[in-house]
Write an enzyme that holds these catalytic residues in place. Structure first.
Site, PDB file in Angstrom:
ATOM      1  CD  GLU A  95      -2.162   4.312   2.921  1.00 48.71           C
ATOM      2  OE1 GLU A  95      -3.771   4.263   3.085  1.00 48.71           O
ATOM      3  OE2 GLU A  95      -1.648   3.233   2.214  1.00 48.71           O
ATOM      4  CB  CYS A 125      -7.004  -0.052   4.917  1.00 55.32           C
ATOM      5  SG  CYS A 125      -5.465  -1.005   5.232  1.00 55.32           S
ATOM      6  CG  HIS A 161      -2.146  -0.914   1.325  1.00 58.91           C
ATOM      7  ND1 HIS A 161      -3.048  -0.756   2.047  1.00 58.91           N
ATOM      8  CD2 HIS A 161      -2.175  -2.306   0.704  1.00 58.91           C
ATOM      9  CE1 HIS A 161      -4.052  -2.309   1.949  1.00 58.91           C
ATOM     10  NE2 HIS A 161      -3.566  -2.971   0.617  1.00 58.91           N
ATOM     11  CB  CYS A 164      -2.425   2.152   5.789  1.00 58.42           C
ATOM     12  SG  CYS A 164      -1.682   0.717   4.968  1.00 58.42           S
TER      13      CYS A 164
END
Length: 156
Positions: A53, A81, A51, A84
């Site tokens: 992040e 999410c 991801h 993260c």
């Protein structure tokens, strides 16, 4: 300043879009300078943890030679999410600036709120709604394009 850095995060999201990745972009700032930037690369890396992040946190940690990202602000186009959000807390990021909230998977105020949980050892200051329309639109456009592509290819 928030809009300036969110525009940088949106530029990262646009790169992801062009690559066929879910268009989420992220930048991490310290002392007014971008120290890390990334976008989703789950499809490219075949890795569920790739991801924007997570990748940006890794880059920032390398650039600062430190896992604690105290004094840093993360700008991300879509609400992080659970995974993260946990990484944001664990890396000790001070501030999180979110473009658009995610009512399905968000863990920073929508579905859950991990980053402001009093039971955890670190709380993150959160600002949301920065360039919300632009951040939301790129996601809507991406999934609309994906649905149309799948229809053309006879997929559901």
């Amino acid at each position: 300043m928030n809009n300036y850095f969110m525009r940088k995060a949106l530029a990262e999201a646009e790169i992801a879009y062009e690559l066929g990745e879910v268009p989420i972009g992220c930048v991490i700032v310290k002392n007014g300078k971008i120290i890390a930037s990334s976008y989703n690369l789950k499809e490219e890396y075949k890795d569920a943890t790739a991801h924007a992040e997570i990748l940006a946190i890794s880059e920032a940690s390398i650039n600062l030679d430190e896992w604690r990202l105290s004094g840093c602000t993360m700008y991300v186009t879509i609400e992080p999410c659970v995974m993260c959000a946990g990484a944001i807390v664990n890396s000790r990021i001070d501030k999180l600036v979110i473009g658009s909230m995610d009512e399905k998977y968000g863990a920073c105020g929508s579905v859950l709120n991990i980053v402001e949980n009093d039971k955890l050892n670190h709380k993150v200051d959160v600002i949301s709604g920065i360039m919300q329309e632009e951040c939301s639109s790129i996601m809507k456009d991406f999934f609309k394009d994906l649905r149309n592509k799948n229809k053309r290819n006879g997929e559901r």
